[in-house]
Design an enzyme around this catalytic site. Structure first.
Site, short mmCIF file in Angstrom:
data_model
loop_
_atom_site.label_atom_id
_atom_site.label_comp_id
_atom_site.label_asym_id
_atom_site.label_seq_id
_atom_site.Cartn_x
_atom_site.Cartn_y
_atom_site.Cartn_z
CE LYS A 203 -0.86 3.30 -3.87
NZ LYS A 203 -1.38 1.92 -3.84
N GLY A 255 5.78 1.45 4.02
CA GLY A 255 5.95 0.38 3.05
C GLY A 255 7.38 -0.08 3.06
CB SER A 256 9.25 -2.07 0.64
OG SER A 256 9.08 -1.27 -0.51
CB THR A 257 13.75 -0.32 3.06
OG1 THR A 257 13.36 -0.47 4.43
CG2 THR A 257 15.02 0.50 2.98
CD GLU A 258 12.59 -2.45 -4.34
OE1 GLU A 258 12.04 -3.35 -3.67
OE2 GLU A 258 12.63 -2.45 -5.57
N GLY A 260 10.57 3.35 -0.17
CA GLY A 260 10.86 4.51 0.69
C GLY A 260 12.05 5.30 0.18
CD GLU A 277 6.74 5.06 10.91
OE1 GLU A 277 7.54 4.14 11.21
OE2 GLU A 277 6.49 6.00 11.66
CB CYS A 311 6.91 -3.00 9.59
SG CYS A 311 5.86 -2.23 10.80
CD GLU A 409 10.43 -6.14 6.03
OE1 GLU A 409 10.49 -5.51 4.95
OE2 GLU A 409 9.85 -5.70 7.03
P1 NAP Z 1 5.55 -1.45 -0.84
O1 NAP Z 1 5.66 -2.29 -2.03
O2 NAP Z 1 6.61 -0.45 -0.58
O3 NAP Z 1 4.15 -0.72 -0.96
C1 NAP Z 1 3.67 0.18 -0.01
C2 NAP Z 1 2.73 1.13 -0.69
O4 NAP Z 1 3.44 1.93 -1.62
C3 NAP Z 1 1.62 0.47 -1.47
O5 NAP Z 1 0.46 1.26 -1.40
C4 NAP Z 1 2.19 0.47 -2.87
O6 NAP Z 1 1.22 0.34 -3.84
C5 NAP Z 1 2.86 1.82 -2.91
N1 NAP Z 1 3.92 1.98 -3.90
C6 NAP Z 1 4.58 1.04 -4.61
N2 NAP Z 1 5.50 1.63 -5.41
C7 NAP Z 1 5.41 2.97 -5.20
C8 NAP Z 1 6.09 4.11 -5.72
N3 NAP Z 1 7.07 4.01 -6.63
N4 NAP Z 1 5.76 5.35 -5.25
C9 NAP Z 1 4.80 5.48 -4.33
N5 NAP Z 1 4.11 4.45 -3.82
C10 NAP Z 1 4.40 3.20 -4.23
O7 NAP Z 1 5.42 -2.30 0.48
P2 NAP Z 1 4.43 -3.49 0.74
O8 NAP Z 1 5.02 -4.71 0.16
O9 NAP Z 1 3.04 -3.12 0.38
O10 NAP Z 1 4.45 -3.53 2.34
C11 NAP Z 1 5.37 -4.26 3.03
C12 NAP Z 1 6.49 -3.36 3.53
O11 NAP Z 1 5.96 -2.34 4.36
C13 NAP Z 1 7.44 -4.12 4.40
O12 NAP Z 1 8.75 -3.80 4.06
C14 NAP Z 1 7.13 -3.62 5.80
O13 NAP Z 1 8.17 -3.72 6.69
C15 NAP Z 1 6.72 -2.23 5.55
N6 NAP Z 1 5.88 -1.72 6.65
C16 NAP Z 1 6.41 -0.81 7.50
C17 NAP Z 1 5.67 -0.33 8.57
C18 NAP Z 1 6.25 0.67 9.52
O14 NAP Z 1 5.49 1.26 10.27
N7 NAP Z 1 7.54 0.87 9.55
C19 NAP Z 1 4.36 -0.77 8.75
C20 NAP Z 1 3.84 -1.70 7.86
C21 NAP Z 1 4.62 -2.16 6.80
P3 NAP Z 1 0.77 -1.15 -4.33
O15 NAP Z 1 0.66 -2.01 -3.16
O16 NAP Z 1 -0.52 -0.93 -4.92
O17 NAP Z 1 1.84 -1.58 -5.25
#
Ligand code: NAP
Ligand code: MG
Length: 497
Positions: A203, A255-258, A260, A277, A311, A409
């Site tokens: 997704k 994605g976000s730590t929250e 995660g 990640e 990230c 962040e």
């Molecule tokens: P996010 O809000 O956590 O979203 C990441 C993904 O998870 C999106 O596809 C999102 O869908 C989906 N999602 C949201 N709520 C969910 C849930 N309850 N259960 C399952 N999936 C869910 O993060 P973001 O704002 O898109 O990305 C930014 C974050 O990613 C930053 O914190 C960044 O540091 C982190 N990141 C980490 C790495 C790494 O390798 N460590 C790499 C890139 C980014 P929607 O977008 O459609 O809501």
């Protein structure tokens, strides 16, 4: 794909004949790049583009002008069921496909990505807002590299994990990715899963679904067996339905730590394997003995690459006290040369912020920084485009280590500058964070590099460089930056039993 007529976008500025130096570029250099964008997309399930079982849809915008690019499905529970069932069915055959044959598919996919590189780069830039120079020279070449790298592993997996001579695939992998490197994160997830004999339901993030759907076309062209990869679009709720699905054997999330943490909780007590990640607030440490011009370029790329939506961005800059004033002066001078604007213009350095929500979040942090008493320095005087989401490259000096801009962040082009007196203090301050994704050290002294890098709690430590990636090199975090690694041998272990 839905049958409605297609629109086409011609990109002129994006096209240059320049080589990218990464060694993964492919030759064809048409005068212009035609990028077809359908007005409506379906889902990719069981090897076909199909309609959703529900009715809900959402728009994906071009964040540089706020215009709708296309409408995509918000997948519901029935769509997730269908995708997981298709992946389960495909797993029976794919897991028994001879490893060398699996490798051939991955090679073919990698080649096709190279052949369609310009189209992928333009689409990535239009859907996500990143400068075309980055999608063309960094993202897409690394996407191809990831498939090439993993193609070579398919028949060598017995060497991947010491002591495991008969590694087995896990089954159906649920993969959820963010919007900052949409295609690259898809490659990081899909290539190792397939190399190890697993099947996938992925997704993409709601604001950047288009390149994952385009990758699905490439899978079709390469005759990847039906159901080996399924792409379902949707927002957070679709992600939740996917990771909580009982038919899933492994969850890979970036994605976000929250979010995660929510996923870790929901998978606890199940037999699902999980890799996460997550976020970061990475330190970039510059000693007085560093090559200063080089360090300034490194700081620029550490925080302003991809608008700071990275990230592992070097978002906390630690300067040795004696060079602080001079370094900040030169950094400001360099920052003022950055060109912010049209992501499709090949001269743009900093593109659009990915979404309105993210822009609001960043702007709140700018206010926090000012209220917390730090001094804000921003580029540039040139006007920004009238529509779209924009944030000027920014740094704060006089930042106290306990403030929000020093600890949280921001995920935008905003740098917090602090100082240190001794290497000991640099390590202590750098590690004083709940995160641990990456770190940078700038110094002329090799001994300092070895001493410090072993003491920094960070999954990746770059020395005299920053934000360099390679498929052979594992990537991942300590502490709240995640579980497990992606890339290299360690990344394969996450997809094998
Ligand atoms: P996010 O809000 O956590 O979203 C990441 C993904 O998870 C999106 O596809 C999102 O869908 C989906 N999602 C949201 N709520 C969910 C849930 N309850 N259960 C399952 N999936 C869910 O993060 P973001 O704002 O898109 O990305 C930014 C974050 O990613 C930053 O914190 C960044 O540091 C982190 N990141 C980490 C790495 C790494 O390798 N460590 C790499 C890139 C980014 P929607 O977008 O459609 O809501
Ligand atoms: Mg978009």
């Amino acid at each position: 794909m839905d049958s409605s007529p297609s629109t086409s976008t011609t990109d002129h500025d994006a096209v240059t004949s320049g080589a990218n130096g990464s060694g993964w570029e492919y030759a064809p250099a048409p005068e212009t790049t035609e990028v077809r964008i359908e007005p409506r997309y379906g889902l990719f399930v069981g090897g076909r583009f199909v309609a959703s079982k529900g009715r809900r849809r959402m728009s994906t915008l071009n964040p540089a002008n706020e215009r709708e690019l296309a409408s995509v499905v918000q997948s519901n529970a029935a769509d997730v069921d269908a995708a997981v069932a298709a992946a389960r069915k495909a797993f029976r055959k794919w897991s028994r496909t001879r490893p060398i044959e699996r490798g051939k598919y991955l090679f073919r996919i990698a080649r096709r990505i190279q052949e369609r590189a310009r189209e992928l780069a333009v689409l990535e830039t239009m859907d996500g807002g990143k400068p075309i120079r980055e999608s063309r020279d960094v993202d897409v070449p690394l996407v191809a590299q990831h498939f090439f790298h993993h193609a070579g592993w398919c028949d060598k997996l017995r060497y991947a994990i010491p002591g495991n001579d008969d590694p087995r695939p896990l089954g159906v992998c649920a993969q959820v990715i963010p919007w900052n490197f949409p295609l690259l994160m898809a490659a990081w997830k899909i290539a190792p899963a397939l190399a190890c004999g697993n099947t996938v339901v992925i997704k993409p993030a709601e604001s950047t679904s288009l390149t994952a759907l385009r990758l699905a076309e490439i899978f079709q062209e390469c005759e990847l067996p039906d159901g080996v990869v399924n792409v379902i679009t949707g927002a957070g709720e679709t992600g939740r339905l996917l990771v909580e699905h009982k038919g899933v054997d492994k969850v890979a999330f970036t994605g976000s730590t929250e979010v995660g943490k929510m996923i870790a909780r929901s998978c606890a007590g199940t037999s699902k394997r999980v890799t996460l990640e997550l976020g970061g607030k990475s330190p970039n440490i510059v000693f007085a003995d560093a090559a200063i011009d080089q360090a300034i370029e490194g700081v620029v790329s550490a925080i302003w690459f991809n608008q700071g939506h990275v990230c592992c961005a070097g978002s906390r800059l630690f300067l040795e006290e004696s060079i602080h004033d001079e370094f900040v002066r030169r950094l400001e001078h360099r920052m003022r040369k950055l060109r912010v604007g049209d992501p499709l213009d090949k001269n743009t350095d900093v593109g659009a912020i990915n979404s309105r929500d993210q822009l609001e979040k960043i702007n709140q942090y700018l206010e926090h920084g000012i209220q917390e008493g730090a001094t804000m320095v921003q580029c540039c005087d040139r006007p920004l485009p009238e529509s779209g989401f924009w944030c000027r490259p920014t740094f704060f000096t006089g930042v106290q280590p306990t403030t929000r801009i020093a600890r949280e962040e921001i995920f935008g082009p905003v740098l917090s500058v602090m100082t240190f007196r001794t290497p000991e203090e640099a390590v202590q301050r750098a590690n004083d964070t709940p995160y641990g994704l990456s770190a940078g050290i700038w110094t002329d002294k090799g001994a300092k590099v070895f001493e410090l890098s072993s003491r920094l709690k960070a999954g990746v430590v770059w020395c005299n460089t920053f934000n360099k990636f390679d498929a052979a090199s594992p990537f991942g975090g300590y502490k709240e930056s995640g579980w497990g690694r992606e890339g290299g041998r360690h990344g394969l272990a996450a997809y094998l039993a």
